[in-house]
Design an enzyme around this catalytic site. Sequence first.
Site, PDB file in Angstrom:
ATOM      1  N   THR A 184     -18.327  -0.832  -0.406  1.00 40.95           N
ATOM      2  CA  THR A 184     -18.658  -2.250  -0.547  1.00 40.95           C
ATOM      3  C   THR A 184     -17.340  -3.019  -0.524  1.00 40.95           C
ATOM      4  O   THR A 184     -16.414  -2.669  -1.234  1.00 40.95           O
ATOM      5  CB  THR A 184     -19.401  -2.529  -1.871  1.00 40.95           C
ATOM      6  OG1 THR A 184     -18.552  -2.179  -2.975  1.00 40.95           O
ATOM      7  CG2 THR A 184     -20.677  -1.728  -1.954  1.00 40.95           C
ATOM      8  N   ASP A 204       0.849  -1.185   0.000  1.00 39.22           N
ATOM      9  CA  ASP A 204       0.000   0.000   0.000  1.00 39.22           C
ATOM     10  C   ASP A 204       0.887   1.238   0.000  1.00 39.22           C
ATOM     11  O   ASP A 204       1.978   1.225   0.595  1.00 39.22           O
ATOM     12  CB  ASP A 204      -0.930   0.025   1.224  1.00 39.22           C
ATOM     13  CG  ASP A 204      -2.085   0.988   1.051  1.00 39.22           C
ATOM     14  OD1 ASP A 204      -3.199   0.524   0.734  1.00 39.22           O
ATOM     15  OD2 ASP A 204      -1.878   2.209   1.211  1.00 39.22           O
ATOM     16  N   THR A 217     -23.575 -10.499 -11.082  1.00 40.91           N
ATOM     17  CA  THR A 217     -24.209 -11.796 -11.304  1.00 40.91           C
ATOM     18  C   THR A 217     -24.548 -12.460  -9.978  1.00 40.91           C
ATOM     19  O   THR A 217     -25.633 -13.033  -9.810  1.00 40.91           O
ATOM     20  CB  THR A 217     -23.289 -12.692 -12.152  1.00 40.91           C
ATOM     21  OG1 THR A 217     -23.173 -12.122 -13.469  1.00 40.91           O
ATOM     22  CG2 THR A 217     -23.831 -14.105 -12.267  1.00 40.91           C
ATOM     23  N   ARG A 234     -19.508   4.889 -10.752  1.00 40.64           N
ATOM     24  CA  ARG A 234     -18.165   4.318 -10.878  1.00 40.64           C
ATOM     25  C   ARG A 234     -17.335   5.107 -11.880  1.00 40.64           C
ATOM     26  O   ARG A 234     -16.131   5.287 -11.707  1.00 40.64           O
ATOM     27  CB  ARG A 234     -18.271   2.842 -11.287  1.00 40.64           C
ATOM     28  CG  ARG A 234     -18.907   1.958 -10.218  1.00 40.64           C
ATOM     29  CD  ARG A 234     -19.016   0.512 -10.679  1.00 40.64           C
ATOM     30  NE  ARG A 234     -19.616  -0.327  -9.651  1.00 40.64           N
ATOM     31  CZ  ARG A 234     -20.914  -0.586  -9.576  1.00 40.64           C
ATOM     32  NH1 ARG A 234     -21.741  -0.064 -10.457  1.00 40.64           N
ATOM     33  NH2 ARG A 234     -21.378  -1.365  -8.623  1.00 40.64           N
ATOM     34  N   HIS A 280     -19.500  -3.187 -15.598  1.00 42.27           N
ATOM     35  CA  HIS A 280     -19.782  -3.297 -14.156  1.00 42.27           C
ATOM     36  C   HIS A 280     -20.216  -1.908 -13.722  1.00 42.27           C
ATOM     37  O   HIS A 280     -19.431  -1.088 -13.238  1.00 42.27           O
ATOM     38  CB  HIS A 280     -18.530  -3.740 -13.401  1.00 42.27           C
ATOM     39  CG  HIS A 280     -18.692  -3.723 -11.901  1.00 42.27           C
ATOM     40  ND1 HIS A 280     -19.725  -4.346 -11.243  1.00 42.27           N
ATOM     41  CD2 HIS A 280     -17.943  -3.125 -10.932  1.00 42.27           C
ATOM     42  CE1 HIS A 280     -19.610  -4.150  -9.942  1.00 42.27           C
ATOM     43  NE2 HIS A 280     -18.532  -3.405  -9.731  1.00 42.27           N
ATOM     44  N   ASP A 295     -13.842  -1.537 -15.946  1.00 44.74           N
ATOM     45  CA  ASP A 295     -13.712  -1.858 -17.370  1.00 44.74           C
ATOM     46  C   ASP A 295     -12.789  -0.882 -18.089  1.00 44.74           C
ATOM     47  O   ASP A 295     -11.930  -1.289 -18.874  1.00 44.74           O
ATOM     48  CB  ASP A 295     -15.095  -1.868 -18.019  1.00 44.74           C
ATOM     49  CG  ASP A 295     -16.042  -2.832 -17.339  1.00 44.74           C
ATOM     50  OD1 ASP A 295     -15.827  -4.048 -17.447  1.00 44.74           O
ATOM     51  OD2 ASP A 295     -16.989  -2.368 -16.663  1.00 44.74           O
ATOM     52  N   ARG A 310     -25.136 -10.902  -7.164  1.00 46.21           N
ATOM     53  CA  ARG A 310     -26.246 -10.142  -6.585  1.00 46.21           C
ATOM     54  C   ARG A 310     -27.575 -10.556  -7.237  1.00 46.21           C
ATOM     55  O   ARG A 310     -28.595 -10.714  -6.563  1.00 46.21           O
ATOM     56  CB  ARG A 310     -26.009  -8.650  -6.785  1.00 46.21           C
ATOM     57  CG  ARG A 310     -24.929  -8.082  -5.871  1.00 46.21           C
ATOM     58  CD  ARG A 310     -24.522  -6.679  -6.274  1.00 46.21           C
ATOM     59  NE  ARG A 310     -23.627  -6.081  -5.259  1.00 46.21           N
ATOM     60  CZ  ARG A 310     -22.771  -5.100  -5.506  1.00 46.21           C
ATOM     61  NH1 ARG A 310     -22.688  -4.585  -6.726  1.00 46.21           N
ATOM     62  NH2 ARG A 310     -22.009  -4.618  -4.543  1.00 46.21           N
ATOM     63  N   ASN A 366     -12.315   0.542  -9.439  1.00 48.32           N
ATOM     64  CA  ASN A 366     -13.316   1.095 -10.347  1.00 48.32           C
ATOM     65  C   ASN A 366     -12.896   2.448 -10.915  1.00 48.32           C
ATOM     66  O   ASN A 366     -12.115   3.155 -10.296  1.00 48.32           O
ATOM     67  CB  ASN A 366     -14.645   1.245  -9.599  1.00 48.32           C
ATOM     68  CG  ASN A 366     -15.391  -0.069  -9.503  1.00 48.32           C
ATOM     69  OD1 ASN A 366     -15.511  -0.790 -10.487  1.00 48.32           O
ATOM     70  ND2 ASN A 366     -15.885  -0.380  -8.316  1.00 48.32           N
ATOM     71  N   ARG A 368     -28.328 -13.442  -8.621  1.00 51.81           N
ATOM     72  CA  ARG A 368     -28.705 -14.782  -8.173  1.00 51.81           C
ATOM     73  C   ARG A 368     -29.216 -14.767  -6.733  1.00 51.81           C
ATOM     74  O   ARG A 368     -30.138 -15.513  -6.386  1.00 51.81           O
ATOM     75  CB  ARG A 368     -27.512 -15.731  -8.332  1.00 51.81           C
ATOM     76  CG  ARG A 368     -27.157 -15.987  -9.782  1.00 51.81           C
ATOM     77  CD  ARG A 368     -25.912 -16.852  -9.918  1.00 51.81           C
ATOM     78  NE  ARG A 368     -25.618 -17.098 -11.323  1.00 51.81           N
ATOM     79  CZ  ARG A 368     -24.546 -17.758 -11.761  1.00 51.81           C
ATOM     80  NH1 ARG A 368     -23.665 -18.232 -10.895  1.00 51.81           N
ATOM     81  NH2 ARG A 368     -24.357 -17.941 -13.060  1.00 51.81           N
TER      82      ARG A 368
END
Length: 306
Positions: A224, A36, A148, A89, A174, A122, A150, A119, A152
């Site tokens: 998150t 870090d 995906t 994002r 995303h 992509d 979330r 983020n 499901r």
Amino acid sequence: MYPRISIGIIGTGWVGASVAISVLQAGAAQELILFDARDGLAEGEAMDLAHGAAFYPSATVRAGSLAEMRDSQAIVITAGKNGAPGQSRLDLLRDNLVILRNIALQLQDYKGIVVIVSNPIDVLIHDFTQTSGLPPERVIGTGTMLDTARLRQILGQRLALDPRSIHAQVLGEHGDSEAVLWSGAEVGGVPLRSWPGWQRSDEEQIAQQVRRAAYEIIQRKGSTNHAIGLVTAHLLHGMLRDERRVLTVSRVQTGALGLHGVALSLPSVVGAGGAVQVLEPAMDADERASLERSAAVLRAALAAVA
């Protein structure tokens, strides 16, 4: 004798720490190296995690430099700013682009796989691939794996089923332009749209719930981190053991579904060489249009910082 599985994590904030503990508990690594930019943080996290060694599969944890990670099989990048309440994002792009470009320059001849979690994932994957010169299959991101998951989970609640019994995918960005493949969603081989009591009129509300999930969490707790930590560990565990799982990871696309020069998530065969084969799932006309719109959003974001 198999080589020792080593994973590096760049960035040990909320997300990096959650990735680290999830990787250790999953037994995905035998050595974990943390870095870090903030003095002492990676060392403190390494010490804290090492003290729990009696409670996860055997592994060493230590702080180290980027140079020390060069012999690892995978490097996970979680560095950068997290989204604040009300930010998309893509709002994070300019700041995080500078951070990841600096890392990419230091990893130009890296032989392992780079997994990006930062983020907007992509756009960062596309820029990192160009800056580092690494092949597209070896610069991948968790992409819509979390979206995906979330989806499901929400469907599992609706249908009173374990989410692992539900086969449904979120593709594309995303982010806000992601596309849900409702036409291919299944439960035990039964199309979701044929499930007793299923209402197609509910699909947009569910899709919006998936898109808004991160915003709702950030509004309440500021970040998150736990679910994405679990997602990343799942990706690494299967990838480094060459299990060739099909996962909705993000990478620069080179022709699948006619997509070129943009990074987004499509189902891909993921193994020791990275996202080695991109699949072309069946989708209806509306879903294909949604995916194209998602690609357009990402191309516009790239153009804005070119």
